[in-house]
Design a protein around this motif. Sequence first.
Motif, short mmCIF file in Angstrom:
data_model
loop_
_atom_site.label_atom_id
_atom_site.label_comp_id
_atom_site.label_asym_id
_atom_site.label_seq_id
_atom_site.Cartn_x
_atom_site.Cartn_y
_atom_site.Cartn_z
N PHE A 57 1.83 -15.42 -9.93
CA PHE A 57 2.24 -14.99 -8.65
C PHE A 57 3.54 -14.12 -8.54
O PHE A 57 3.66 -13.03 -8.00
N THR A 58 4.19 -14.17 -9.83
CA THR A 58 5.31 -13.25 -9.92
C THR A 58 4.71 -11.76 -10.25
O THR A 58 5.35 -11.08 -9.81
N LEU A 59 3.48 -11.74 -10.85
CA LEU A 59 2.83 -10.50 -11.28
C LEU A 59 2.41 -9.94 -9.78
O LEU A 59 2.45 -8.64 -9.55
N ALA A 60 1.70 -10.64 -8.96
CA ALA A 60 1.49 -10.19 -7.63
C ALA A 60 2.49 -9.69 -6.91
O ALA A 60 2.46 -8.70 -6.23
N ALA A 61 3.67 -10.59 -6.85
CA ALA A 61 4.90 -10.02 -6.23
C ALA A 61 5.35 -8.64 -6.55
O ALA A 61 5.59 -7.93 -5.94
N TYR A 62 5.17 -8.78 -7.95
CA TYR A 62 5.71 -7.27 -8.61
C TYR A 62 4.80 -6.21 -8.02
O TYR A 62 5.33 -5.05 -7.62
N TYR A 63 3.66 -6.29 -8.13
CA TYR A 63 2.64 -5.09 -7.53
C TYR A 63 3.07 -4.85 -6.15
O TYR A 63 2.87 -3.79 -5.92
N PHE A 64 3.11 -5.89 -5.42
CA PHE A 64 3.03 -5.67 -3.76
C PHE A 64 4.71 -5.09 -3.41
O PHE A 64 4.59 -4.19 -2.71
N LEU A 65 5.45 -5.62 -4.27
CA LEU A 65 6.88 -4.98 -4.00
C LEU A 65 7.15 -3.64 -4.53
O LEU A 65 7.81 -3.17 -3.74
N GLY A 66 6.48 -3.39 -5.47
CA GLY A 66 6.53 -2.02 -6.03
C GLY A 66 5.59 -0.92 -5.34
O GLY A 66 5.85 0.34 -5.60
N GLY A 67 4.95 -1.49 -4.34
CA GLY A 67 3.97 -0.41 -3.56
C GLY A 67 4.47 0.65 -2.73
O GLY A 67 4.18 1.77 -2.99
#
Length: 169
Positions: A57-67
Amino acid sequence: MPKAICTYVRTMDKISEYVGLAAMYLIFLMIGVLLLDAITRNVIDIPLHWCIEAAQFTLAAYYFLGGAATIKNGSHVRMDLLYDRLSARGKAWIDAITIFCLIFYLCILLFGSISSLGYAIETGERRFSMWNPSMIPIKALMVGCILLMLLQTIAEAFKHIAQVRGGRL
């Protein structure tokens, strides 16, 4: 360009930069969770079942927030077969055209993510695992981040249009 558009572009750039900076630090949280998992599983032989999913979940948030920051900084993947040979104005034309394809894609993605969030809220969707976490927080984050990417992409479209017209924002 009108002052309102210039203000919009500057505001979106700042928001995207701050959100991207926050995303950057999530990698340390993910490393900490995975380190905790490795220590508890291998050293003290007490596996924590939530660690791997929390890291996912943290990795998914990392990708989403960095977009949005990725779009703002132009650090996305691009096919440079002919693009590098173009003048600055030619590049701006290509970018102005292709950015509308990205806007269309992000609109479809936003529509799907809103639908998925609605389903998660209606059904109380949970991930099928031993930890059984709710999917609502990550899906809500996904909707917010896709919206932020769409708003940043619109700001980039304004920048490209200004550059095609011979100005800057």
